[in-house]
Design a protein around this motif. Sequence first.
Motif, PDB file in Angstrom:
ATOM      1  N   PRO A  72      29.012  42.730  34.698  1.00  0.00           N
ATOM      2  CA  PRO A  72      28.216  43.801  34.080  1.00  0.00           C
ATOM      3  C   PRO A  72      29.079  44.974  33.622  1.00  0.00           C
ATOM      4  N   VAL A  73      30.184  45.187  34.292  1.00  0.00           N
ATOM      5  CA  VAL A  73      31.134  46.234  33.915  1.00  0.00           C
ATOM      6  C   VAL A  73      32.412  45.555  33.448  1.00  0.00           C
ATOM      7  N   ARG A  74      32.851  45.923  32.267  1.00  0.00           N
ATOM      8  CA  ARG A  74      34.032  45.264  31.696  1.00  0.00           C
ATOM      9  C   ARG A  74      35.243  45.435  32.612  1.00  0.00           C
ATOM     10  N   GLY A  75      35.902  44.319  32.859  1.00  0.00           N
ATOM     11  CA  GLY A  75      37.101  44.356  33.683  1.00  0.00           C
ATOM     12  C   GLY A  75      36.841  44.334  35.168  1.00  0.00           C
ATOM     13  N   GLU A  76      35.570  44.237  35.562  1.00  0.00           N
ATOM     14  CA  GLU A  76      35.230  44.183  36.982  1.00  0.00           C
ATOM     15  C   GLU A  76      34.413  42.926  37.280  1.00  0.00           C
ATOM     16  N   PRO A  77      35.011  41.732  37.101  1.00  0.00           N
ATOM     17  CA  PRO A  77      34.262  40.486  37.318  1.00  0.00           C
ATOM     18  C   PRO A  77      33.925  40.281  38.788  1.00  0.00           C
ATOM     19  N   ARG A  78      32.798  39.614  39.001  1.00  0.00           N
ATOM     20  CA  ARG A  78      32.325  39.351  40.365  1.00  0.00           C
ATOM     21  C   ARG A  78      32.093  37.847  40.534  1.00  0.00           C
ATOM     22  N   PHE A  79      32.796  37.255  41.487  1.00  0.00           N
ATOM     23  CA  PHE A  79      32.615  35.830  41.770  1.00  0.00           C
ATOM     24  C   PHE A  79      32.528  35.581  43.279  1.00  0.00           C
ATOM     25  N   LEU A 137      27.626  34.729  43.767  1.00  0.00           N
ATOM     26  CA  LEU A 137      28.163  34.485  42.434  1.00  0.00           C
ATOM     27  C   LEU A 137      29.388  33.577  42.458  1.00  0.00           C
ATOM     28  N   ASP A 138      29.628  32.948  43.588  1.00  0.00           N
ATOM     29  CA  ASP A 138      30.802  32.090  43.749  1.00  0.00           C
ATOM     30  C   ASP A 138      30.505  30.713  43.157  1.00  0.00           C
ATOM     31  N   VAL A 139      30.723  30.598  41.846  1.00  0.00           N
ATOM     32  CA  VAL A 139      30.378  29.355  41.159  1.00  0.00           C
ATOM     33  C   VAL A 139      31.219  28.191  41.656  1.00  0.00           C
ATOM     34  N   ALA A 140      32.467  28.434  42.032  1.00  0.00           N
ATOM     35  CA  ALA A 140      33.303  27.346  42.537  1.00  0.00           C
ATOM     36  C   ALA A 140      32.751  26.808  43.850  1.00  0.00           C
ATOM     37  N   ALA A 141      32.303  27.699  44.718  1.00  0.00           N
ATOM     38  CA  ALA A 141      31.704  27.256  45.983  1.00  0.00           C
ATOM     39  C   ALA A 141      30.443  26.456  45.720  1.00  0.00           C
ATOM     40  N   ARG A 161      39.549  30.396  35.763  1.00  0.00           N
ATOM     41  CA  ARG A 161      40.213  30.700  37.038  1.00  0.00           C
ATOM     42  C   ARG A 161      39.421  30.137  38.216  1.00  0.00           C
ATOM     43  N   GLU A 162      38.095  30.124  38.074  1.00  0.00           N
ATOM     44  CA  GLU A 162      37.242  29.634  39.163  1.00  0.00           C
ATOM     45  C   GLU A 162      37.108  28.114  39.146  1.00  0.00           C
ATOM     46  N   LEU A 163      36.940  27.549  37.960  1.00  0.00           N
ATOM     47  CA  LEU A 163      36.530  26.145  37.886  1.00  0.00           C
ATOM     48  C   LEU A 163      37.612  25.184  37.420  1.00  0.00           C
TER      49      LEU A 163
END
Length: 788
Positions: free
Chosen positions: A90-97, A101-105, A165-167
């Motif tokens: 939602p904020v540029r440059g501040e990704p949340r995973f 929101l942990d799509v890899a998990a 990076r996640e997947l």
Amino acid sequence: MTERMPPRLAALETRPPLTRPAMSNERDRRGRIALTSRYVELDGRPAIPVSGELHYSRVPRSQWRERLQLMRSGGVTVVSTYVIWIHHEPVRGEPRFADGLDVAAFVRLAAEVGLDVVVRIGPWCHGEVRNGGFPHWVAEASVAHRTDDPAYLDLVRGWFDLIGRELAPLCGPDSPVIGIQVENELIDRPGHLATLVGLAREAGLAAPIWTATAWDGAELPPEVVMPVFGGYADGFWVDADAPWPSSFRAHFRFSHDWDDPGIGADLRGERADAPAAAGTAAPPRARAAASPDFPVATCELGGGMATAYHRRPLPGALDLATVANAKLGSGSNWQGYYMYAGGLNPGDGLQESLATGYPNDLPRFDYDFHAPIGAAGILAPSHAALRIQHAFLAAFGDRLAPMTSRLPERMPRADDDRSTLRWAVRSEGDAGFLFVGHHEPFDALAAVAGVRFEVALASGTALVPPSSRPPLTIPPGTVARWPLGLALGGAVVEWATASVVTVLGADRTPDPSTSAAAAVPTLVLLAEPGVPATVSVSTDVASAPLLVDARDDDGPTLHRLRDDHAELDLLILPATWADELWVLDARSGERMVLRSRSPLWLDDDALRARSDRTPHVERYDPTAGAFVGVAFDGTDSQRLPVRHTEVVRFDPNLARADFGGTPARRAAPTAYDLDRLAVRIPLEGLGSPEDGVMRTLLVEWAGDVATLEVDGRTVADRFWDGTPWLVDLDAASVHASAQVVLRILQLHPDAKIHLPPAAAARRRTHDGPLGSLDRLVGLRSTVWRAIH
């Protein structure tokens, strides 16, 4: 009357030869999955995958596992999910995973449960999300969105790099990620779709199958993406006063037209609700065609439908099952549902709305979708209606996938044709399946009497039932899959007037070169309501077929066929068992047929059930030829002592008919409107979180909009459509000391809102504004473990 298929005219010889596209065969090869021009192959055999949509960012992480297990127990083999940009950055440059929101998990957990994964990476996804999924800083950027504008592609490249990076580490040869979709409902920019695939590859993302949505005559880059199609029984995206459109009616009929011009039409400024005139078909228009290079895949069959403020459709279980069955009979070789499991938006202000430029107002939080698995994790009746079809695909998808779909000589003439029987056949050689889907909502179809089906097969014509038997009457509501020439256990089921569910025991296609003795197979069939269930079986070409009639005592019928040529058990279950029937496939290869009203799943091949008391589950024992009870270990749960602490009084003077919007699509009330005008109902007795316990609040109510507040913050909402509202109290962080308030806004009699028939009837019979709290129930349930 005899319902006929056109003559075969060497159909098998004249259809194009089987080919293998470069996708999954030359590019991104995987040992386990590959594409042909007609079907998907799994481990070298034809198969029909079943995918179901679940948005991990709309479901609490603590509940991912059970939701995925319930999907698998419903016959889903692939989970598909949007990776929604606005949720993650939602904020540029501040990704949340992290956390939910942990799509890899999520992908790893899906694989652990036994599901493959399709990730839909956007960057634009829609999904009833604000800005179509774009973060505000992307939506407001001075770029040409959804094009090859270099400035826009720079933004997309950053997003895909984050996903990579996640997947990317999970996209190797043994990856559960079997598919990646780019964009959504982009119909006229094939070059941009190809660019997106290239950017995703640069980010390290890879899968054997790349897809793009193909409806509304979409132009797709050939060989770059596999086209996927949709089909909904109803939709919120038409005007409040519109009749049920032709674009929805078409999906209740067997057809080789795969388009749905209604999906996304309102976002393109087009009419999605123009009905065809009585006695005419829908007006001609450009259609999206199936590709000769890829199998027909339906990725968005309605698993339910979202609720908009102005229009609140409510497709029933029979509606959803009819559409899915029609697609199978028409030749679909990938069954995909949107949504299969509902959820909640992970924050406020993330929904589609008129205020942000969309033509519809959606609930701030609710995304239940009336899906087979609801937002609170409770199963809808559609779970049962669809899992029977999926059990059929698990057992016989390898046979069905190569079969050609054929349509009868007599087809419905137009939208208002309610008397012509709806059916189709898929066949190969002398084997096939006869599909019946004689149902349509809103406009009841007529029963069709005196029916015999005449189907030309490779070596002759099959007549079902034969002239020696009475003809059939097909009642409205019949949704069936009847076998033709089905070889099992040395016998051939020539025909049956009961739906194939599954087979237990022996290999369905045994290797004739082996002399090893095999278990006797059990063919499980389900009777149709109002249709006598008969099975015709041959064991020797020189002898007359054996006819097995199901008895009429509402119990199962078992016939054991044993002779020098064949060994086969026929188990015919009564139609009344349909809602309680489960077929679970263990990783060990064991297949279980069970009868239960409690939700069931397998966890490491161990049977589990969720219930507030000892679940009643019966399992079929092929050796005994009977259903036997299953013992469970667990703990009974008492209901929560939920109550409202003040007298509920609705003031008709506070009801309003209009909160703005357009003439055909009214706006939803704002938070300010609800604070001033909705009845405030404090609640107590909801308890606190408990290990191993799921708490659910059931609210039976009537009105316009309801919200739930916890300590002054709105955490859930609902637009009324006549159905109970189920709230996950654990997801809402409700605890014993919290101040919990239910608000109900009255529905003004002049409000321009389309409601389902039952809700509309209640509204009509009520004098003045409608507002009511009918019942509150606090439910507690635990997981029970089967005792071996």
